[in-house]
Design a protein around this motif. Sequence first.
Motif, PDB file in Angstrom:
ATOM      1  N   SER A 350      -1.025  66.176 -47.784  1.00  7.65           N
ATOM      2  CA  SER A 350       0.238  66.481 -48.459  1.00  7.65           C
ATOM      3  C   SER A 350       0.810  65.197 -49.050  1.00  7.65           C
ATOM      4  CB  SER A 350       1.241  67.090 -47.477  1.00  7.65           C
ATOM      5  OG  SER A 350       0.757  68.301 -46.947  1.00  7.65           O
ATOM      6  N   PHE A 351       1.416  65.321 -50.234  1.00  8.50           N
ATOM      7  CA  PHE A 351       2.071  64.163 -50.836  1.00  8.50           C
ATOM      8  C   PHE A 351       3.096  64.648 -51.853  1.00  8.50           C
ATOM      9  CE2 PHE A 351      -2.096  64.802 -52.872  1.00  8.50           C
ATOM     10  CZ  PHE A 351      -1.685  65.191 -54.129  1.00  8.50           C
ATOM     11  N   SER A 352       3.935  63.732 -52.289  1.00  5.92           N
ATOM     12  CA  SER A 352       4.974  64.039 -53.269  1.00  5.92           C
ATOM     13  C   SER A 352       4.552  63.533 -54.643  1.00  5.92           C
ATOM     14  CB  SER A 352       6.298  63.382 -52.873  1.00  5.92           C
ATOM     15  OG  SER A 352       6.701  63.809 -51.583  1.00  5.92           O
ATOM     16  N   GLU A 353       5.236  63.991 -55.636  1.00  6.26           N
ATOM     17  CA  GLU A 353       4.961  63.526 -56.997  1.00  6.26           C
ATOM     18  C   GLU A 353       5.283  62.034 -57.105  1.00  6.26           C
ATOM     19  OE1 GLU A 353       6.377  64.351 -61.633  1.00  6.26           O
ATOM     20  OE2 GLU A 353       7.051  65.667 -59.992  1.00  6.26           O
ATOM     21  N   GLY A 354       4.358  61.289 -57.686  1.00  7.42           N
ATOM     22  CA  GLY A 354       4.547  59.852 -57.857  1.00  7.42           C
ATOM     23  C   GLY A 354       3.966  59.005 -56.741  1.00  7.42           C
ATOM     24  N   ASP A 355       3.435  59.626 -55.652  1.00  9.60           N
ATOM     25  CA  ASP A 355       2.819  58.847 -54.559  1.00  9.60           C
ATOM     26  C   ASP A 355       1.537  58.197 -55.039  1.00  9.60           C
ATOM     27  OD1 ASP A 355       4.854  59.644 -52.999  1.00  9.60           O
ATOM     28  OD2 ASP A 355       3.667  60.795 -51.553  1.00  9.60           O
ATOM     29  N   VAL A 356       1.283  57.010 -54.515  1.00  9.83           N
ATOM     30  CA  VAL A 356       0.030  56.297 -54.802  1.00  9.83           C
ATOM     31  C   VAL A 356      -0.937  56.579 -53.668  1.00  9.83           C
ATOM     32  CG1 VAL A 356      -1.051  54.050 -55.179  1.00  9.83           C
ATOM     33  CG2 VAL A 356       1.214  54.524 -56.139  1.00  9.83           C
ATOM     34  N   ILE A 375       2.056  55.574 -48.559  1.00  6.32           N
ATOM     35  CA  ILE A 375       3.375  55.585 -47.904  1.00  6.32           C
ATOM     36  C   ILE A 375       3.277  56.158 -46.495  1.00  6.32           C
ATOM     37  CG2 ILE A 375       5.736  56.490 -48.030  1.00  6.32           C
ATOM     38  CD1 ILE A 375       5.423  56.535 -51.061  1.00  6.32           C
ATOM     39  N   THR A 376       2.717  57.365 -46.389  1.00  9.15           N
ATOM     40  CA  THR A 376       2.658  58.037 -45.069  1.00  9.15           C
ATOM     41  C   THR A 376       1.452  57.615 -44.245  1.00  9.15           C
ATOM     42  OG1 THR A 376       1.418  59.911 -45.960  1.00  9.15           O
ATOM     43  CG2 THR A 376       3.819  60.012 -46.109  1.00  9.15           C
ATOM     44  N   LYS A 377       0.454  56.998 -44.869  1.00  9.27           N
ATOM     45  CA  LYS A 377      -0.793  56.605 -44.224  1.00  9.27           C
ATOM     46  C   LYS A 377      -1.583  57.802 -43.707  1.00  9.27           C
ATOM     47  CE  LYS A 377       0.110  52.304 -44.987  1.00  9.27           C
ATOM     48  NZ  LYS A 377      -0.629  51.601 -46.050  1.00  9.27           N
ATOM     49  N   LEU A 378      -1.257  59.004 -44.195  1.00  8.90           N
ATOM     50  CA  LEU A 378      -2.023  60.187 -43.817  1.00  8.90           C
ATOM     51  C   LEU A 378      -3.233  60.310 -44.729  1.00  8.90           C
ATOM     52  CD1 LEU A 378       0.884  62.754 -43.296  1.00  8.90           C
ATOM     53  CD2 LEU A 378      -0.383  61.483 -41.541  1.00  8.90           C
ATOM     54  N   ARG A 379      -4.308  60.882 -44.173  1.00  7.31           N
ATOM     55  CA  ARG A 379      -5.549  61.022 -44.929  1.00  7.31           C
ATOM     56  C   ARG A 379      -5.948  62.486 -45.050  1.00  7.31           C
ATOM     57  NH1 ARG A 379      -9.364  56.890 -41.795  1.00  7.31           N
ATOM     58  NH2 ARG A 379      -7.879  57.336 -40.141  1.00  7.31           N
ATOM     59  N   GLY A 380      -6.683  62.811 -46.100  1.00  7.34           N
ATOM     60  CA  GLY A 380      -7.164  64.172 -46.282  1.00  7.34           C
ATOM     61  C   GLY A 380      -7.656  64.403 -47.704  1.00  7.34           C
ATOM     62  N   TRP A 381      -8.093  65.644 -47.940  1.00  6.30           N
ATOM     63  CA  TRP A 381      -8.616  66.031 -49.260  1.00  6.30           C
ATOM     64  C   TRP A 381      -7.477  66.546 -50.132  1.00  6.30           C
ATOM     65  CZ3 TRP A 381     -13.552  65.029 -50.628  1.00  6.30           C
ATOM     66  CH2 TRP A 381     -14.478  64.789 -49.597  1.00  6.30           C
TER      67      TRP A 381
END
Length: 409
Positions: A350-356, A375-381
């Motif tokens: 999951s991520f927001s618009e504009g995240d790198v 930013i969140t350091k979360l990983r995934g597809w």
Amino acid sequence: MSRKPEDINRLTESTYKTVMEQFNPGLRNLVNLGKNYEKAVSAMVGAGKIYFDAISKLGEMSSQSPVSRELGQVLMDISNAHKKLNLEMEDNFRKFHKDIIGELEKKTDQDMKYMNATLKKYQTEHRTKLDSLEKSQAELKKLRRKSQGTKNAYKYENKEMEFLATISTRESDIQRFITDGCKEALLEEKRRFCFLVDKHCIFSQDLSNYHEKANGLLRAKINIWQDKCLDATNVPEFLNEDDNSFPSYPSKTPQPSPMIGRYSVHDPTLQNNIKIPPAPPGRIQKSPLPDMFNHPNAQRIASIERNTESTEDIGLSRSISVATGLNMVQRPKVKSIFPHTAGNNKNMLSFSEGDVLTLLIPEEKDGWLYGEDDITKLRGWFPTSYTRPIEQAPDMSPALSFCTEYQHP
């Protein structure tokens, strides 16, 4: 029933006036309408050329396809056939202008002068003959007045007989003149209508020949054209399922990006049907460069750690393995252009618009990328279509610069 000379004379003059006051103005109007007809046909032919040129271009496009090549040839053949018929139509209207419109326009003004002159001549001769007859009749009346009441009336008998013969001759001459003039007037009228009918019969014959030719040309080809599109489900043999010459195409792909507006990956009813690659095992390797130059045995320790991690992460693809610490210094990054929600799927990010997002696996897998949110350091597809690559400057960090210049003794 015979007509009186006066009635015949009125018919003659009426015929001439009808031609001049109705028929000839009608021809002028016909010329103008014919020119408009020509312009309309010319515009139709021009529009048809543009239309069938476009059909031909679509046919050229279709002929590049392995599936629609024959249909492309059909489209180009249809275009050529109709453009040929359009040229035939244009030729027919060139003849229409030359044989009908041009002739009518040229003769209308001349005809007005001719008919005016003919009517004037008829009226002048008719008046002259009437004057001669009336003169003879007046002289006969005088002679009869003189002969009345005289003893020698027989002396005037011969003169009276002569006047009667003259009057009779002149009456017959006027009768014949009026009859002939009426016939000539009616023939003048008929000749003009015959001319109009004859010219349009020729034009009609030309159109008939054109339509017969068009009918023969199109009928001979329509069945052939239609045979090419009877089965829209037929595909070439090289696309059959048992052909292994082409790589298999994945059956499930990520949904389109939100700008298309038809589907959304956020829909929980769709998430169970989307094939998402499994998350890679292990953890992301840390770069040994920060510690390489701070500890006397840093290089040896880093080498041991790399060997140990390589053994643990043997299941990872080569794209995320770290042969040396330099491979982990700079990873490709993307920037999200739409927000994405993973929902209940733990493999999705999951991520927001504009995240790198940093790509941990740089290669795309069936429309999916694997990475980590900075930013969140979360990983995934996450879907590739939700992101855009970030152009990174090729500048080199101080550690890399030092490492490039450093040489082992």
